[in-house]
Scaffold this active site. Structure first.
Site, short mmCIF file in Angstrom:
data_model
loop_
_atom_site.label_atom_id
_atom_site.label_comp_id
_atom_site.label_asym_id
_atom_site.label_seq_id
_atom_site.Cartn_x
_atom_site.Cartn_y
_atom_site.Cartn_z
NE ARG A 1 1.60 13.59 10.88
CZ ARG A 1 1.66 13.89 9.98
NH1 ARG A 1 2.90 14.03 10.05
NH2 ARG A 1 1.22 13.85 8.94
CG PHE B 1 12.79 18.59 -3.35
CD1 PHE B 1 13.02 16.98 -3.72
CD2 PHE B 1 11.88 19.04 -2.20
CE1 PHE B 1 11.77 16.66 -4.35
CE2 PHE B 1 10.48 18.17 -2.98
CZ PHE B 1 10.48 17.29 -4.38
CE1 TYR C 1 -2.24 3.70 2.35
CE2 TYR C 1 -3.77 2.60 0.58
CZ TYR C 1 -2.87 3.77 1.75
OH TYR C 1 -3.83 5.14 1.78
NE ARG D 1 -7.75 8.23 5.96
CZ ARG D 1 -8.47 9.67 6.15
NH1 ARG D 1 -9.12 9.94 4.90
NH2 ARG D 1 -7.88 10.46 6.81
C1 D9A Z 1 6.99 14.01 -1.33
CL1 D9A Z 1 6.76 16.01 -5.08
C2 D9A Z 1 5.57 13.84 -1.20
N1 D9A Z 1 4.94 13.61 0.30
C3 D9A Z 1 5.95 13.94 1.60
C4 D9A Z 1 6.50 15.41 1.12
O1 D9A Z 1 8.12 14.70 0.23
C5 D9A Z 1 8.09 13.77 0.00
C6 D9A Z 1 4.35 14.44 -1.94
C7 D9A Z 1 4.29 15.05 -3.76
C8 D9A Z 1 5.77 15.32 -3.67
C9 D9A Z 1 7.41 14.44 -2.21
C10 D9A Z 1 9.13 13.65 -0.65
C11 D9A Z 1 10.41 14.81 -1.06
C12 D9A Z 1 11.29 14.93 -1.50
C13 D9A Z 1 12.34 13.42 -1.56
C14 D9A Z 1 10.68 12.01 -2.06
C15 D9A Z 1 9.36 12.07 -1.48
O2 D9A Z 1 11.27 11.07 -2.88
C16 D9A Z 1 12.67 10.63 -3.27
O3 D9A Z 1 8.81 11.57 -1.33
C17 D9A Z 1 8.53 10.22 -1.40
O4 D9A Z 1 5.57 13.87 2.68
C18 D9A Z 1 3.98 12.99 0.52
C19 D9A Z 1 4.29 11.72 0.06
C20 D9A Z 1 5.17 10.82 1.02
C21 D9A Z 1 2.71 10.52 0.36
C22 D9A Z 1 5.42 10.71 -1.24
C23 D9A Z 1 6.96 16.24 2.03
C24 D9A Z 1 5.45 16.80 3.19
N2 D9A Z 1 5.37 17.27 3.95
C25 D9A Z 1 4.17 18.68 4.33
C26 D9A Z 1 4.44 18.24 6.25
C27 D9A Z 1 3.62 16.26 5.93
O5 D9A Z 1 3.63 15.82 7.77
O6 D9A Z 1 2.53 15.75 5.41
O7 D9A Z 1 4.90 17.26 2.06
C28 D9A Z 1 4.28 19.25 4.26
O8 D9A Z 1 5.50 19.53 4.76
O9 D9A Z 1 3.89 19.97 4.00
#
Ligand code: D9A
Length: 350
Positions: free
Chosen positions: A220, A293, A173, A230
């Protein structure tokens, strides 16, 4: 607002002020919004609306990679919003997901029936897809292929009422909703020539980058997710409590706190198994803005996991890291040595 935290953590308060007043390289925008054409400005403003602290780190990415990642992020947020929207009936949601990647190539297509908090990206999808079609072909192929594979995976789990039973299914998943994002981003990095093609080829490491973030979010957000019907913790974890009748919902009950905390700690342990891959992945990244990043969300996740470990608040409310801590992490994710130091700090935290 407990002001106390600012006095108890002076370094964090300093980091917050530094980030607020001077910013840092990791969030130094490489694009001037004022000179930008309208649709591009709208996409960047939707990015700010839909991601808390993350938009600044995306806007610090150089060259055309930054904008490709901005569009990728908005397209994924749109796909996520459809998957999460419990008001969309399954017989509408499944075909919507299956054809989602095709809509990227249909001028004018958008979706106006979502009431979710990020519905703005669906309402304005026609703007996002028009900008998508102006990206370099290499970027377009990665983004549409990633959406196609993710949507197929989401459909598989929705068709079995999103039940995640075993750890193997949990990994599957998380691969569909986050691992594929890591793999897609690595392909964008290599397509931009800013990073070596090997970064895209080592899919296992890119997948772990996604799994570490997604598992941290699922651990979390347990209380909020159960409230919204969910159930994303693998039911297999319950089998280790020795109480065969225990359900995930029962873990919210005060009487089951010891069993609940042992489940929580076991899942945190499972999440930490991805850290060696995360380190190996970050070690290969060459471009400073791409490194920041990639590293900032991973260190944020490590800080969050440390906060979640053996924390009863997981079953009563929301667990999150302090704003000062986030600022400190954004200011200090400069290179591999600093990231090693931060991971060591959170690993050894008493
Ligand atoms: C990411 Cl293009 C995400 N996700 C994240 C954010 O980091 C990853 C969604 C779309 C993109 C990227 C991310 C960043 C850099 C490298 C990565 C990566 O891979 C090589 O993804 C694996 O969470 C969502 C997924 C985990 C589903 C992929 C970080 C982010 N943080 C949020 C905080 C939070 O708690 O969600 O979005 C934020 O700062 O708003």
């Amino acid at each position: 607002m407990d002001v106390l935290q600012y006095f108890c953590h002076p370094l964090e308060t300093l980091a917050l002020l530094k980030l607020r007043w001077w910013g840092c390289e990791a969030v130094h925008a490489k694009c001037d919004m004022k000179k930008m054409e309208e649709d591009r400005q709208l996409c960047y403003s939707m990015l700010k609306q839909t991601s808390r602290s993350f938009s600044a780190v995306i806007m610090a990415l150089e060259s055309d990679l930054g904008y490709a990642v901005c569009i990728f992020y908005l397209v994924l947020r749109a796909l996520d919003t459809i998957e999460d929207d419990m008001s969309i009936p399954l017989d509408v949601k499944l075909p919507l997901l299956r054809s989602f990647h095709k809509n990227l190539h249909i001028p004018g297509w958008n979706y106006l029936d979502s009431r979710e908090k990020d519905a703005v990206v669906l309402n304005n999808f026609h703007v996002i897809s028009a900008q998508f079609r102006r990206l370099a072909k290499g970027y377009q192929d990665v983004i549409s292929d990633t959406c196609h594979r993710m949507a197929e995976g989401m459909v598989v789990f929705l068709e079995k009422n999103s039940v995640v039973d075993t750890y193997q299914e949990w990994d599957q998943y998380c691969h569909y909703v986050a691992g594929l994002v890591g793999i897609g981003l690595s392909r964008l990095f290599s397509a931009s020539q800013l990073e070596h093609p090997a970064v895209a080829e080592r899919e296992h490491l890119s997948n772990s980058m996604g799994l570490f973030l997604q598992k941290t979010n699922i651990i979390r957000d347990f209380h909020e997710d159960i409230r919204d019907q969910r159930r994303l913790w693998p039911a297999e974890v319950l089998r280790h409590t020795g109480n065969p009748h225990l359900t995930l919902d029962d873990l919210l009950l005060q009487d089951n706190r010891p069993a609940a905390l042992s489940c929580l700690d076991e899942l945190v342990g499972n999440g930490l198994t991805h850290v060696p891959d995360v380190m190996e992945y970050l070690h290969a990244i060459r471009t400073p803005s791409v490194f920041a990043f990639c590293a900032i969300p991973q260190v944020m996740a490590m800080a969050t996991l440390e906060r979640c470990f053996n924390n009863p608040t997981i079953f009563t409310g929301k667990v999150k890291i302090r704003r000062g801590e986030s600022a400190f992490i954004i200011n200090n994710c400069t290179d591999m040595a600093a990231v090693h130091e931060l991971f060591r700090f959170y690993t050894n935290k008493p």
